[in-house]
Design a protein around this motif. Structure first.
Motif, PDB file in Angstrom:
ATOM      1  N   ILE A 314       0.842  -1.191   0.000  1.00  0.00           N
ATOM      2  CA  ILE A 314       0.000   0.000   0.000  1.00  0.00           C
ATOM      3  C   ILE A 314       0.889   1.256   0.000  1.00  0.00           C
ATOM      4  O   ILE A 314       1.943   1.273   0.638  1.00  0.00           O
ATOM      5  CB  ILE A 314      -0.934  -0.017   1.233  1.00  0.00           C
ATOM      6  N   ARG A 315       0.482   2.280  -0.757  1.00  0.00           N
ATOM      7  CA  ARG A 315       1.308   3.490  -0.909  1.00  0.00           C
ATOM      8  C   ARG A 315       1.613   4.113   0.448  1.00  0.00           C
ATOM      9  O   ARG A 315       0.838   4.012   1.400  1.00  0.00           O
ATOM     10  CB  ARG A 315       0.621   4.503  -1.838  1.00  0.00           C
ATOM     11  N   ARG A 316       2.759   4.748   0.517  1.00  0.00           N
ATOM     12  CA  ARG A 316       3.201   5.397   1.740  1.00  0.00           C
ATOM     13  C   ARG A 316       3.623   6.826   1.454  1.00  0.00           C
ATOM     14  O   ARG A 316       3.953   7.159   0.307  1.00  0.00           O
ATOM     15  CB  ARG A 316       4.366   4.612   2.373  1.00  0.00           C
ATOM     16  N   PHE A 317       3.657   7.642   2.525  1.00  0.00           N
ATOM     17  CA  PHE A 317       4.010   9.050   2.385  1.00  0.00           C
ATOM     18  C   PHE A 317       5.062   9.401   3.440  1.00  0.00           C
ATOM     19  O   PHE A 317       4.802   9.260   4.643  1.00  0.00           O
ATOM     20  CB  PHE A 317       2.773   9.937   2.573  1.00  0.00           C
ATOM     21  N   PRO A 318       6.242   9.861   3.028  1.00  0.00           N
ATOM     22  CA  PRO A 318       7.270  10.235   4.014  1.00  0.00           C
ATOM     23  C   PRO A 318       6.779  11.382   4.896  1.00  0.00           C
ATOM     24  O   PRO A 318       6.224  12.368   4.400  1.00  0.00           O
ATOM     25  CB  PRO A 318       8.456  10.668   3.156  1.00  0.00           C
ATOM     26  N   THR A 319       6.999  11.247   6.179  1.00  0.00           N
ATOM     27  CA  THR A 319       6.635  12.325   7.103  1.00  0.00           C
ATOM     28  C   THR A 319       7.722  13.383   7.184  1.00  0.00           C
ATOM     29  O   THR A 319       7.519  14.426   7.805  1.00  0.00           O
ATOM     30  CB  THR A 319       6.379  11.757   8.513  1.00  0.00           C
ATOM     31  N   GLU A 320       8.867  13.109   6.555  1.00  0.00           N
ATOM     32  CA  GLU A 320       9.971  14.062   6.480  1.00  0.00           C
ATOM     33  C   GLU A 320      10.778  13.725   5.234  1.00  0.00           C
ATOM     34  O   GLU A 320      10.637  12.646   4.662  1.00  0.00           O
ATOM     35  CB  GLU A 320      10.858  13.938   7.720  1.00  0.00           C
ATOM     36  N   ASP A 321      11.600  14.662   4.791  1.00  0.00           N
ATOM     37  CA  ASP A 321      12.497  14.346   3.683  1.00  0.00           C
ATOM     38  C   ASP A 321      13.401  13.188   4.108  1.00  0.00           C
ATOM     39  O   ASP A 321      13.932  13.172   5.225  1.00  0.00           O
ATOM     40  CB  ASP A 321      13.374  15.555   3.337  1.00  0.00           C
ATOM     41  N   LEU A 322      13.557  12.207   3.227  1.00  0.00           N
ATOM     42  CA  LEU A 322      14.402  11.068   3.581  1.00  0.00           C
ATOM     43  C   LEU A 322      15.109  10.545   2.343  1.00  0.00           C
ATOM     44  O   LEU A 322      14.835  10.980   1.215  1.00  0.00           O
ATOM     45  CB  LEU A 322      13.590   9.977   4.273  1.00  0.00           C
ATOM     46  N   GLU A 323      15.997   9.599   2.558  1.00  0.00           N
ATOM     47  CA  GLU A 323      16.784   9.027   1.466  1.00  0.00           C
ATOM     48  C   GLU A 323      16.561   7.520   1.412  1.00  0.00           C
ATOM     49  O   GLU A 323      16.619   6.837   2.440  1.00  0.00           O
ATOM     50  CB  GLU A 323      18.270   9.327   1.676  1.00  0.00           C
ATOM     51  N   ILE A 324      16.277   7.016   0.226  1.00  0.00           N
ATOM     52  CA  ILE A 324      16.130   5.578   0.000  1.00  0.00           C
ATOM     53  C   ILE A 324      17.039   5.207  -1.161  1.00  0.00           C
ATOM     54  O   ILE A 324      16.925   5.782  -2.247  1.00  0.00           O
ATOM     55  CB  ILE A 324      14.686   5.185  -0.325  1.00  0.00           C
ATOM     56  N   GLY A 325      17.949   4.285  -0.936  1.00  0.00           N
ATOM     57  CA  GLY A 325      18.835   3.837  -2.011  1.00  0.00           C
ATOM     58  C   GLY A 325      19.651   4.961  -2.618  1.00  0.00           C
ATOM     59  O   GLY A 325      19.945   4.944  -3.814  1.00  0.00           O
ATOM     60  N   GLY A 326      20.013   5.936  -1.801  1.00  0.00           N
ATOM     61  CA  GLY A 326      20.795   7.050  -2.299  1.00  0.00           C
ATOM     62  C   GLY A 326      19.991   8.125  -2.997  1.00  0.00           C
ATOM     63  O   GLY A 326      20.564   9.093  -3.513  1.00  0.00           O
ATOM     64  N   VAL A 327      18.671   7.988  -3.025  1.00  0.00           N
ATOM     65  CA  VAL A 327      17.797   8.956  -3.693  1.00  0.00           C
ATOM     66  C   VAL A 327      17.016   9.745  -2.646  1.00  0.00           C
ATOM     67  O   VAL A 327      16.392   9.155  -1.754  1.00  0.00           O
ATOM     68  CB  VAL A 327      16.818   8.247  -4.653  1.00  0.00           C
TER      69      VAL A 327
END
Length: 425
Positions: A314-327
């Motif tokens: 199910i889709r998710r929404f970051p509660t803050e700016d974050l980095e996943i896999g260097g992105v």
């Protein structure tokens, strides 16, 4: 589709390969990088995560919220359910998620699921009796579809006369006809009316079922309101248990009933159908499991990894700016964690496209990970093992009744399943 490094948020996104040949498309994306910018299931831009380590971490990351209130303005374009159907576990974070899940979790405990095995086998045998009157059938319409809907309806206390309608409503939501959008709206309205009426009926005349227990928790009546020696309330009946201070709102009650019935049907029908097709594609494995049904639970785990019913979490929404896999992913943007891509990541599962029940499948993500792990996972596993055991034992000559390339799959990002599965014996 292009890698994130080459694509801006306003670029055109093409998800056609994910619809036409999803596993090949996911493999190409996974090879190119762990995170990509695509058009999401709601028609808006989203970040697609494709590698196992990043997907598994994302499923358990509390910064990735399921609550749509964390979406940036205009950032989520999914179809809107009325509040009475939308206040469910798929849209909740702790502490609300913890509270609501706790109230229903005991209904899906291993012990309660084990107690359902006999009734599920009886339903399977009855469906196979009806099929045996002829020499061919559509295994989705005649077996894989009815079995889970009968099971989950019995658990909730839904009258048999209402089961056919619910299957039609579910199909309208999962694979909507974009040329006739009114059908989805009508299905949503019909489901809301149905659950509202069912809850009113159960409130007037409670039964020995999960929905009656949940109503008792909501209304603070019945055995579930009793207080145990430790000061916490204890549960009875079908397993809804309440601790001090735990309550359901009326919308949460209606939404929970909707989610249990909807998810309990949709995921299991596709798991059974996909599993049968995998066996028909592999006669040696089919014969092995027919001779050694004790191996079925391990095979079902591999079916889940290899071709599970839910390609995306199910889709998710970051509660803050974050980095996943260097992105870097800004707060509020949609994040889609690809379970299908993660489960065929060669970095985690060697030779991932091969279906091998003897492999080390531990850690597959087909049923989620972390606090949002599928509530009905044990029930889905039991139903699938039981369904396959009954089917392959009953029809030793089972085979496809159409050419392999004529088997029709649902063309959807949300679900991986068959429209029909014509068989003969």
């Amino acid at each position: 589709m292009q890698n994130t490094a080459e694509t801006g948020p306003d670029a055109p996104f093409d998800v056609t390969p994910l619809l036409d040949d999803p596993h090949a498309a996911y493999a190409a994306l996974r090879e190119a990088g762990p995170v990509h910018r695509i058009t999401g299931t709601d028609g808006g831009p989203a970040w697609l995560v494709t590698r196992y380590d990043e997907v598994r971490a994302g499923l358990a990351d509390p910064r990735l919220s399921l609550d749509k209130r964390h979406a940036k303005p205009g950032g989520y374009r999914g179809f809107a359910l009325p509040p009475a159907l939308d206040a469910n576990l798929l849209n909740m974070d702790p502490p609300d998620h913890s509270r609501v899940r706790r109230l229903v979790a005991k209904a899906f405990s291993p012990g309660r699921v084990a107690a359902l095995r006999g009734p599920v086998r009886q339903v399977a045998d009855e469906l196979l009796d009806a099929m045996a009157a002829g020499t061919r059938a559509d295994l989705i319409a005649d077996y894989a579809g009815p079995l889970p809907i009968i099971t989950i309806c019995a658990l909730l206390g839904v009258p048999p006369r209402d089961r056919r309608d619910f299957r039609a409503w579910s199909d309208a939501l999962i694979t909507p006809d974009l040329t006739r959008p009114h059908l989805m709206k009508e299905a949503i309205g019909a489901m809301l009316e149905f659950f509202t009426g069912l809850i009113a009926a159960k409130r007037a005349e409670p039964g020995d079922d999960l929905l009656s227990d949940l109503i008792a928790v909501r209304d603070d009546t019945g055995p579930d309101a009793a207080t145990g020696p430790d000061g916490a309330t204890t549960g009875g009946g079908s397993g809804a248990a309440r601790r001090d201070g735990d309550r359901l709102t009326e919308d949460e009650l209606t939404s929970l009933a909707f989610l249990i019935l909807f998810a309990g049907y949709e995921n299991t029908v596709h798991l059974i159908g996909n599993s049968v097709l995998s066996l028909l594609d592999r006669p040696e494995l089919l014969g092995q499991l027919r001779s050694n049904p004790a191996e079925l639970p391990a095979a079902v785990e591999e079916f889940l990894r290899h071709d599970g019913p839910a390609p995306l979490a199910i889709r998710r929404f970051p509660t803050e700016d974050l980095e996943i896999g260097g992105v870097r992913i800004p707060a509020g943007e949609s994040v889609l964690l690809s379970i299908a891509a993660a489960n065929r990541d060669p970095g985690r599962f060697p030779d991932p496209d091969a279906l091998d029940p003897d492999r080390d499948r531990t850690g597959h993500l087909a049923l989620g990970h972390g606090i949002h792990h599928c509530l009905g996972a044990s029930l889905a596993r039991m139903e699938t093992v039981t369904a396959l055991d009954a089917l392959i034992g009953r029809f030793p000559g089972l085979r496809l009744d159409v050419p392999r390339d004529a088997v029709r799959r649902r063309r959807s990002l949300r679900t991986s399943g068959l429209i029909s599965l014509p068989v003969t014996w």
